[in-house]
Design a protein around this motif. Structure first.
Motif, PDB file in Angstrom:
ATOM      1  N   GLN A   1      -8.557  -3.572 -16.324  1.00  0.00           N
ATOM      2  CA  GLN A   1      -7.377  -3.838 -16.090  1.00  0.00           C
ATOM      3  C   GLN A   1      -6.046  -3.161 -14.599  1.00  0.00           C
ATOM      4  N   GLY A   2      -6.449  -1.722 -14.481  1.00  0.00           N
ATOM      5  CA  GLY A   2      -5.670  -1.463 -14.035  1.00  0.00           C
ATOM      6  C   GLY A   2      -5.654  -1.970 -12.543  1.00  0.00           C
ATOM      7  N   ASP A   3      -7.199  -2.508 -12.332  1.00  0.00           N
ATOM      8  CA  ASP A   3      -7.578  -2.635 -10.808  1.00  0.00           C
ATOM      9  C   ASP A   3      -7.480  -4.293 -10.915  1.00  0.00           C
ATOM     10  N   LEU A   4      -7.068  -4.725 -12.029  1.00  0.00           N
ATOM     11  CA  LEU A   4      -6.567  -6.339 -12.149  1.00  0.00           C
ATOM     12  C   LEU A   4      -4.866  -6.409 -10.828  1.00  0.00           C
ATOM     13  N   TRP A   5      -4.409  -5.259 -11.949  1.00  0.00           N
ATOM     14  CA  TRP A   5      -3.375  -4.820 -11.792  1.00  0.00           C
ATOM     15  C   TRP A   5      -2.548  -4.203 -10.103  1.00  0.00           C
ATOM     16  N   ALA A   6      -2.864  -3.860  -9.721  1.00  0.00           N
ATOM     17  CA  ALA A   6      -3.827  -3.282  -7.710  1.00  0.00           C
ATOM     18  C   ALA A   6      -4.284  -4.455  -7.009  1.00  0.00           C
ATOM     19  N   LEU A   7      -5.060  -5.330  -7.570  1.00  0.00           N
ATOM     20  CA  LEU A   7      -5.213  -7.234  -6.713  1.00  0.00           C
ATOM     21  C   LEU A   7      -4.280  -7.427  -7.001  1.00  0.00           C
ATOM     22  N   LEU A   8      -3.074  -7.333  -7.818  1.00  0.00           N
ATOM     23  CA  LEU A   8      -2.083  -8.229  -8.001  1.00  0.00           C
ATOM     24  C   LEU A   8      -1.282  -7.996  -6.629  1.00  0.00           C
ATOM     25  N   THR A   9      -1.047  -6.574  -7.312  1.00  0.00           N
ATOM     26  CA  THR A   9      -0.131  -6.032  -6.123  1.00  0.00           C
ATOM     27  C   THR A   9      -1.105  -6.083  -4.391  1.00  0.00           C
ATOM     28  N   ALA A  10      -1.458  -6.021  -3.796  1.00  0.00           N
ATOM     29  CA  ALA A  10      -1.895  -6.699  -2.752  1.00  0.00           C
ATOM     30  C   ALA A  10      -1.996  -8.102  -1.972  1.00  0.00           C
ATOM     31  N   VAL A  11      -1.853  -8.603  -2.946  1.00  0.00           N
ATOM     32  CA  VAL A  11      -1.007  -9.662  -2.897  1.00  0.00           C
ATOM     33  C   VAL A  11      -0.013  -9.718  -2.207  1.00  0.00           C
ATOM     34  N   SER A  12       0.444  -9.178  -3.367  1.00  0.00           N
ATOM     35  CA  SER A  12       2.318  -9.580  -3.362  1.00  0.00           C
ATOM     36  C   SER A  12       3.000  -7.935  -2.404  1.00  0.00           C
ATOM     37  N   VAL A  13       2.007  -7.650  -1.212  1.00  0.00           N
ATOM     38  CA  VAL A  13       2.430  -6.625  -0.772  1.00  0.00           C
ATOM     39  C   VAL A  13       1.745  -7.404   0.291  1.00  0.00           C
ATOM     40  N   ALA A  14       1.168  -8.524   0.992  1.00  0.00           N
ATOM     41  CA  ALA A  14       0.889  -9.558   1.606  1.00  0.00           C
ATOM     42  C   ALA A  14       2.292 -10.160   1.894  1.00  0.00           C
TER      43      ALA A  14
ATOM     44  N   THR B   1      -6.418   7.234  -6.558  1.00  0.00           N
ATOM     45  CA  THR B   1      -7.023   6.875  -5.209  1.00  0.00           C
ATOM     46  C   THR B   1      -7.664   4.736  -5.060  1.00  0.00           C
ATOM     47  N   ASN B   2      -7.980   4.612  -6.369  1.00  0.00           N
ATOM     48  CA  ASN B   2      -8.174   3.307  -6.677  1.00  0.00           C
ATOM     49  C   ASN B   2      -6.882   1.921  -6.221  1.00  0.00           C
ATOM     50  N   VAL B   3      -5.859   2.907  -6.505  1.00  0.00           N
ATOM     51  CA  VAL B   3      -4.651   2.118  -6.379  1.00  0.00           C
ATOM     52  C   VAL B   3      -4.562   1.905  -5.060  1.00  0.00           C
ATOM     53  N   GLY B   4      -4.989   2.797  -4.510  1.00  0.00           N
ATOM     54  CA  GLY B   4      -4.826   2.896  -3.021  1.00  0.00           C
ATOM     55  C   GLY B   4      -5.310   2.067  -1.928  1.00  0.00           C
ATOM     56  N   PHE B   5      -6.961   1.850  -2.977  1.00  0.00           N
ATOM     57  CA  PHE B   5      -8.209   1.414  -2.157  1.00  0.00           C
ATOM     58  C   PHE B   5      -7.733  -0.635  -2.157  1.00  0.00           C
ATOM     59  N   ILE B   6      -7.230  -0.348  -3.660  1.00  0.00           N
ATOM     60  CA  ILE B   6      -7.195  -2.428  -4.474  1.00  0.00           C
ATOM     61  C   ILE B   6      -6.204  -3.005  -3.030  1.00  0.00           C
ATOM     62  N   MET B   7      -4.794  -2.110  -3.262  1.00  0.00           N
ATOM     63  CA  MET B   7      -3.790  -2.916  -2.786  1.00  0.00           C
ATOM     64  C   MET B   7      -3.266  -2.296  -1.105  1.00  0.00           C
ATOM     65  N   SER B   8      -4.536  -2.128  -0.829  1.00  0.00           N
ATOM     66  CA  SER B   8      -4.153  -2.077   0.531  1.00  0.00           C
ATOM     67  C   SER B   8      -5.330  -3.646   1.591  1.00  0.00           C
ATOM     68  N   LEU B   9      -6.254  -4.236   0.388  1.00  0.00           N
ATOM     69  CA  LEU B   9      -6.434  -5.949   0.499  1.00  0.00           C
ATOM     70  C   LEU B   9      -5.710  -6.381   0.707  1.00  0.00           C
ATOM     71  N   SER B  10      -4.351  -5.878   1.688  1.00  0.00           N
ATOM     72  CA  SER B  10      -3.336  -6.809   1.754  1.00  0.00           C
ATOM     73  C   SER B  10      -3.580  -6.942   3.644  1.00  0.00           C
ATOM     74  N   VAL B  11      -4.822  -6.408   3.786  1.00  0.00           N
ATOM     75  CA  VAL B  11      -4.903  -6.295   5.185  1.00  0.00           C
ATOM     76  C   VAL B  11      -5.689  -7.954   5.634  1.00  0.00           C
ATOM     77  N   ILE B  12      -6.170  -8.040   4.611  1.00  0.00           N
ATOM     78  CA  ILE B  12      -6.867  -9.778   4.288  1.00  0.00           C
ATOM     79  C   ILE B  12      -6.259 -10.882   4.381  1.00  0.00           C
ATOM     80  N   PHE B  13      -5.175 -10.690   3.080  1.00  0.00           N
ATOM     81  CA  PHE B  13      -4.099 -11.017   2.960  1.00  0.00           C
ATOM     82  C   PHE B  13      -3.399 -11.698   3.815  1.00  0.00           C
ATOM     83  N   ALA B  14      -2.856 -10.674   4.207  1.00  0.00           N
ATOM     84  CA  ALA B  14      -1.277 -11.042   5.040  1.00  0.00           C
ATOM     85  C   ALA B  14      -1.476 -12.168   6.374  1.00  0.00           C
ATOM     86  N   PRO B  15      -2.910 -11.906   6.845  1.00  0.00           N
ATOM     87  CA  PRO B  15      -3.348 -13.145   8.112  1.00  0.00           C
ATOM     88  C   PRO B  15      -3.240 -14.701   7.500  1.00  0.00           C
ATOM     89  N   LEU B  16      -3.836 -14.177   6.427  1.00  0.00           N
ATOM     90  CA  LEU B  16      -4.056 -15.642   5.430  1.00  0.00           C
ATOM     91  C   LEU B  16      -2.574 -16.097   5.743  1.00  0.00           C
TER      92      LEU B  16
END
Length: 294
Positions: free
Chosen positions: A149-162, A95-110
């Motif tokens: 640390q797992g959440d940090l990997w998920a944040l990298l996922t968000a940037v990479s998805v964007a 569930t946390n992974v799903g949340f954090i990786m979806s932060l790509s919604v912020i990174f993609a427009p930038l």
């Protein structure tokens, strides 16, 4: 006016989110007997083999006309997204992974400002901020949101998805959805296989249980071949910013699947977050329809 193809490609991304939403908790189940890197290696190795079998002639012709700069950034970003996502699933809840990786919604427009030279529209800002609030409520789930640390990997996922969305949108000006999907799959397979051979014990392959192999096959066919194609086909007609917004349905679907498969509970607070996310997706779609199609 936006023609019916607009809505069709929105459905493509929603279907992709459904596949990923089910795939995330299934991946955690597979990790009981397979490591993240070997899971990725077999998943993407099988997926690329399917692309090569069915589209070999098409891929060869397309690749001859492309330069590395036209496909490599999108491929590397996608590889980074999947590797970091699998490492995140090993270290934190689905569930946390799903949340954090979806932060790509912020990174993609930038990122679109730099890569696509697309101006940022302030009318989208309040919607994106509300999405973050909704996803926070969804995944905090009435408790304290901790960052490990797992959440940090998920944040990298968000940037990479964007990055995969934005560079993928750029790549699709020179090639088609199947070709860029196959390239992204191949690059991820090569990096994953190399990582598994370098950092994992090859003897662990003999300990992989049948249910883990079943998950790998599901992930290869649906969450890789089909999901890649759905995303890249949609990027021909939808902006990367809208696609990233639509993909915010993924944490909702992940949370639902995790409830049934992993017994991860969703409280009233989490449900409130899901409602906010859905409202924002509808609002974003309305705003996008007011813009002249590309």
């Amino acid at each position: 006016m936006i023609n019916n193809s607009h809505n069709k490609y929105i459905i493509f991304i929603l279907l992709q989110s459904f596949l990923y939403g089910l795939g995330n908790p299934l991946t955690k189940i597979a990790f009981a007997s397979i490591t993240p890197l070997w899971c990725l290696a077999f998943r993407f190795g099988l997926a690329f083999s399917l692309f090569a079998i069915f589209f070999a002639t098409r891929l060869r012709k397309q690749l001859q006309a492309l330069s590395a700069s036209q496909y490599l950034p999108a491929g590397l970003c996608m590889a980074s997204a999947y590797i970091s996502c699998n490492l995140a699933l090993e270290g934190t809840t689905a569930t946390n992974v799903g949340f954090i990786m979806s932060l790509s919604v912020i990174f993609a427009p930038l990122l679109s400002i730099i890569v696509l030279q697309r101006p940022y529209k302030l009318s989208h800002l309040h919607i994106q901020l509300l999405v973050i609030l909704g996803m926070y409520l969804l995944c905090s789930n009435g408790g304290t949101f901790s960052f490990n640390q797992g959440d940090l990997w998920a944040l990298l996922t968000a940037v990479s998805v964007a990055g995969a969305l934005v560079f993928g949108e750029k790549s699709l000006k020179a090639t088609d959805a199947i070709t860029i999907s196959a390239i992204q799959t191949f690059i991820t397979a090569v990096i994953s296989i190399a990582g598994a051979l370098l950092f994992d014990d090859i003897s662990t392959i003999t300990k992989i249980q049948p249910e883990a192999w079943a998950v790998v096959i599901y992930l290869a066919i649906t969450c890789t071949c089909l999901a890649y194609f759905l995303q890249n086909a949609a990027l021909k007609f939808l902006s990367s910013s809208l696609v990233s917004m639509l993909q915010c349905t993924q944490p909702i679907l992940t949370a639902a699947a995790s409830y049934f498969l992993l017994n991860e509970k969703l409280t009233f607070t989490g449900m409130s977050g899901a409602v906010i996310i859905l409202a924002c997706i509808i609002s974003e779609n309305i705003l996008e329809k007011k813009v002249k199609p590309r």
